[in-house]
Design a protein around this motif. Structure first.
Motif, PDB file in Angstrom:
ATOM      1  N   GLN A 172       0.830  -1.204   0.000  1.00  0.00           N
ATOM      2  CA  GLN A 172       0.000   0.000   0.000  1.00  0.00           C
ATOM      3  C   GLN A 172       0.868   1.259   0.000  1.00  0.00           C
ATOM      4  O   GLN A 172       0.584   2.229  -0.707  1.00  0.00           O
ATOM      5  CB  GLN A 172      -0.923   0.010   1.225  1.00  0.00           C
ATOM      6  CG  GLN A 172      -2.048  -1.014   1.161  1.00  0.00           C
ATOM      7  CD  GLN A 172      -2.867  -1.058   2.441  1.00  0.00           C
ATOM      8  OE1 GLN A 172      -2.668  -0.251   3.343  1.00  0.00           O
ATOM      9  NE2 GLN A 172      -3.785  -1.993   2.512  1.00  0.00           N
ATOM     10  N   MET A 173       1.938   1.220   0.789  1.00  0.00           N
ATOM     11  CA  MET A 173       2.827   2.379   0.855  1.00  0.00           C
ATOM     12  C   MET A 173       3.531   2.603  -0.484  1.00  0.00           C
ATOM     13  O   MET A 173       3.657   3.735  -0.953  1.00  0.00           O
ATOM     14  CB  MET A 173       3.866   2.205   1.965  1.00  0.00           C
ATOM     15  CG  MET A 173       4.796   3.412   2.120  1.00  0.00           C
ATOM     16  SD  MET A 173       6.060   3.190   3.370  1.00  0.00           S
ATOM     17  CE  MET A 173       5.053   3.117   4.849  1.00  0.00           C
ATOM     18  N   LEU A 174       4.003   1.514  -1.108  1.00  0.00           N
ATOM     19  CA  LEU A 174       4.661   1.626  -2.402  1.00  0.00           C
ATOM     20  C   LEU A 174       3.722   2.205  -3.457  1.00  0.00           C
ATOM     21  O   LEU A 174       4.107   3.072  -4.242  1.00  0.00           O
ATOM     22  CB  LEU A 174       5.166   0.257  -2.863  1.00  0.00           C
ATOM     23  CG  LEU A 174       6.387  -0.315  -2.144  1.00  0.00           C
ATOM     24  CD1 LEU A 174       6.652  -1.742  -2.614  1.00  0.00           C
ATOM     25  CD2 LEU A 174       7.613   0.549  -2.387  1.00  0.00           C
ATOM     26  N   GLN A 175       2.484   1.731  -3.471  1.00  0.00           N
ATOM     27  CA  GLN A 175       1.502   2.252  -4.421  1.00  0.00           C
ATOM     28  C   GLN A 175       1.292   3.747  -4.215  1.00  0.00           C
ATOM     29  O   GLN A 175       1.285   4.533  -5.171  1.00  0.00           O
ATOM     30  CB  GLN A 175       0.162   1.531  -4.241  1.00  0.00           C
ATOM     31  CG  GLN A 175       0.117   0.114  -4.763  1.00  0.00           C
ATOM     32  CD  GLN A 175      -1.250  -0.494  -4.549  1.00  0.00           C
ATOM     33  OE1 GLN A 175      -1.771  -0.542  -3.434  1.00  0.00           O
ATOM     34  NE2 GLN A 175      -1.859  -0.954  -5.614  1.00  0.00           N
ATOM     35  N   HIS A 176       1.100   4.127  -2.981  1.00  0.00           N
ATOM     36  CA  HIS A 176       0.812   5.527  -2.668  1.00  0.00           C
ATOM     37  C   HIS A 176       1.987   6.417  -3.041  1.00  0.00           C
ATOM     38  O   HIS A 176       1.819   7.474  -3.658  1.00  0.00           O
ATOM     39  CB  HIS A 176       0.490   5.666  -1.178  1.00  0.00           C
ATOM     40  CG  HIS A 176       0.069   7.031  -0.774  1.00  0.00           C
ATOM     41  ND1 HIS A 176       0.959   7.993  -0.352  1.00  0.00           N
ATOM     42  CD2 HIS A 176      -1.156   7.613  -0.724  1.00  0.00           C
ATOM     43  CE1 HIS A 176       0.313   9.101  -0.070  1.00  0.00           C
ATOM     44  NE2 HIS A 176      -0.968   8.906  -0.285  1.00  0.00           N
ATOM     45  N   ALA A 177       3.198   6.000  -2.682  1.00  0.00           N
ATOM     46  CA  ALA A 177       4.377   6.809  -2.971  1.00  0.00           C
ATOM     47  C   ALA A 177       4.651   6.879  -4.467  1.00  0.00           C
ATOM     48  O   ALA A 177       4.995   7.944  -4.996  1.00  0.00           O
ATOM     49  CB  ALA A 177       5.590   6.239  -2.237  1.00  0.00           C
ATOM     50  N   HIS A 178       4.477   5.754  -5.161  1.00  0.00           N
ATOM     51  CA  HIS A 178       4.737   5.748  -6.601  1.00  0.00           C
ATOM     52  C   HIS A 178       3.756   6.637  -7.345  1.00  0.00           C
ATOM     53  O   HIS A 178       4.122   7.276  -8.350  1.00  0.00           O
ATOM     54  CB  HIS A 178       4.670   4.327  -7.149  1.00  0.00           C
ATOM     55  CG  HIS A 178       5.024   4.232  -8.593  1.00  0.00           C
ATOM     56  ND1 HIS A 178       4.114   3.876  -9.562  1.00  0.00           N
ATOM     57  CD2 HIS A 178       6.186   4.487  -9.260  1.00  0.00           C
ATOM     58  CE1 HIS A 178       4.695   3.909 -10.741  1.00  0.00           C
ATOM     59  NE2 HIS A 178       5.944   4.268 -10.587  1.00  0.00           N
ATOM     60  N   ALA A 179       2.533   6.697  -6.894  1.00  0.00           N
ATOM     61  CA  ALA A 179       1.541   7.559  -7.549  1.00  0.00           C
ATOM     62  C   ALA A 179       1.990   9.014  -7.528  1.00  0.00           C
ATOM     63  O   ALA A 179       1.817   9.745  -8.512  1.00  0.00           O
ATOM     64  CB  ALA A 179       0.189   7.415  -6.858  1.00  0.00           C
ATOM     65  N   ALA A 180       2.571   9.451  -6.424  1.00  0.00           N
ATOM     66  CA  ALA A 180       3.010  10.846  -6.311  1.00  0.00           C
ATOM     67  C   ALA A 180       4.173  11.144  -7.253  1.00  0.00           C
ATOM     68  O   ALA A 180       4.341  12.287  -7.688  1.00  0.00           O
ATOM     69  CB  ALA A 180       3.420  11.151  -4.871  1.00  0.00           C
ATOM     70  N   VAL A 181       4.964  10.107  -7.583  1.00  0.00           N
ATOM     71  CA  VAL A 181       6.116  10.289  -8.465  1.00  0.00           C
ATOM     72  C   VAL A 181       5.700  10.179  -9.931  1.00  0.00           C
ATOM     73  O   VAL A 181       5.992  11.051 -10.751  1.00  0.00           O
ATOM     74  CB  VAL A 181       7.217   9.255  -8.154  1.00  0.00           C
ATOM     75  CG1 VAL A 181       8.355   9.358  -9.155  1.00  0.00           C
ATOM     76  CG2 VAL A 181       7.749   9.461  -6.738  1.00  0.00           C
ATOM     77  N   SER A 182       5.008   9.098 -10.276  1.00  0.00           N
ATOM     78  CA  SER A 182       4.687   8.826 -11.675  1.00  0.00           C
ATOM     79  C   SER A 182       3.542   9.677 -12.205  1.00  0.00           C
ATOM     80  O   SER A 182       3.443   9.903 -13.415  1.00  0.00           O
ATOM     81  CB  SER A 182       4.355   7.344 -11.857  1.00  0.00           C
ATOM     82  OG  SER A 182       3.221   6.990 -11.085  1.00  0.00           O
ATOM     83  N   LEU A 183       2.681  10.150 -11.320  1.00  0.00           N
ATOM     84  CA  LEU A 183       1.529  10.952 -11.740  1.00  0.00           C
ATOM     85  C   LEU A 183       1.584  12.362 -11.141  1.00  0.00           C
ATOM     86  O   LEU A 183       0.552  12.966 -10.858  1.00  0.00           O
ATOM     87  CB  LEU A 183       0.222  10.263 -11.315  1.00  0.00           C
ATOM     88  CG  LEU A 183       0.005   8.844 -11.863  1.00  0.00           C
ATOM     89  CD1 LEU A 183      -1.249   8.232 -11.253  1.00  0.00           C
ATOM     90  CD2 LEU A 183      -0.104   8.865 -13.382  1.00  0.00           C
ATOM     91  N   LYS A 184       2.792  12.871 -10.976  1.00  0.00           N
ATOM     92  CA  LYS A 184       2.961  14.160 -10.302  1.00  0.00           C
ATOM     93  C   LYS A 184       2.103  15.283 -10.890  1.00  0.00           C
ATOM     94  O   LYS A 184       1.519  16.064 -10.132  1.00  0.00           O
ATOM     95  CB  LYS A 184       4.434  14.571 -10.304  1.00  0.00           C
ATOM     96  CG  LYS A 184       4.689  15.877  -9.565  1.00  0.00           C
ATOM     97  CD  LYS A 184       6.172  16.223  -9.494  1.00  0.00           C
ATOM     98  CE  LYS A 184       6.865  15.384  -8.457  1.00  0.00           C
ATOM     99  NZ  LYS A 184       8.268  15.830  -8.235  1.00  0.00           N
ATOM    100  N   PRO A 185       1.965  15.413 -12.227  1.00  0.00           N
ATOM    101  CA  PRO A 185       1.119  16.492 -12.754  1.00  0.00           C
ATOM    102  C   PRO A 185      -0.327  16.416 -12.284  1.00  0.00           C
ATOM    103  O   PRO A 185      -1.020  17.440 -12.220  1.00  0.00           O
ATOM    104  CB  PRO A 185       1.211  16.299 -14.279  1.00  0.00           C
ATOM    105  CG  PRO A 185       2.509  15.601 -14.494  1.00  0.00           C
ATOM    106  CD  PRO A 185       2.650  14.685 -13.311  1.00  0.00           C
TER     107      PRO A 185
END
Length: 245
Positions: A172-185
């Motif tokens: 869950q943490m990996l998903q949440h953190a990756h979303a902020a990086v890969s979908l930053k716009p």
């Protein structure tokens, strides 16, 4: 007057220090480039040009692009290991296991959002056609989780009817953190009132995870934490990648 042997020892120390500084420079430049562009799009030539050192010097210190990548990955792994160990020491033993896990997860999530390189490296490793990079990351997963495994075991012993799975929480943490990086716009699209303020956007994104974990761990609203800036949750452990000693 210094003897020739003494002068040679001093010169040797200076040469060793210079070599170490050069290796650190190469690793920091490579870390930024791998994180931004991905492994496949980075070459030794790119790294040498950005670092301002010769191509042959990079090969002398590291041998290949794969070895630089592995050295940087080891540095990030070491940093996170130290960070987690210090974070566990910072969480009061007087808190119950549910509250300790809550504080641990939301605090760790804060540093992952503020220092996204490990997430970027993991995501890039997964994308590679060759599984070698991902296997390199997964090699130490058991050692990595052992540091905080007892925290979750304590909770499950106290709550046998509602146990939590360590790796599910990590996912869950990996998903949440990756979303902020890969979908930053998309962060600014979600909260346009923050007008591109990156710190405020990350904090708002973090709050979603904060609510999710608090709900999972049955943390009362009055016991939740709400920092005004994610930096307030960070420990004073700079994220540096250093050559292996």
């Amino acid at each position: 007057m210094q003897s020739k042997a003494s002068q040679e020892r001093k010169q040797g120390r200076r040469s060793a220090e210079t070599a170490e500084q050069t290796k650190c420079l190469i690793m920091h430049v490579a870390a930024d480039m791998f994180a931004e562009l991905g492994f496949e799009r980075v070459s030794l030539r790119n790294i040498s040009e950005s670092a301002g050192v010769s191509h042959s010097l990079i090969r002398y210190h590291f041998g290949s692009k794969e070895q630089i990548w592995q050295a940087v990955s080891d540095g990030m792994d070491s940093y996170l290991q130290r960070y987690i160990a210090e974070l566990l020491l910072e969480i009061p033993d007087t808190q119950d296991s549910a509250h300790r896990i809550y504080l641990f997860l939301v605090s760790l999530n804060a540093v992952i959002l503020c220092e996204p390189k490990p997430i970027q490296f993991i995501a890039d490793a997964v994308r590679q056609k060759n599984d070698a990079l991902l296997a390199y990351f997964l090699r130490s997963k058991d050692q990595f989780s052992a540091v905080f495994k007892s925290l979750f075991e304590d909770y499950n012993q106290q709550h046998p009817d509602t146990p939590i799975e360590l790796w599910e929480m990590k996912w869950q943490m990996l998903q949440h953190a990756h979303a902020a990086v890969s979908l930053k716009p998309m962060l600014n699209e979600t909260w346009p009132e923050l007008d591109g303020n990156e710190d405020a956007l990350l904090l708002r994104h973090w709050e979603l995870y904060n609510k999710q974990v608090a709900m999972q761990m049955s943390i009362a609203k009055e016991d939740m934490i709400h920092p005004t800036n994610l930096a307030d949750l960070l420990l004073d452990i700079p994220c540096h990648v250093e050559p292996a000693s």
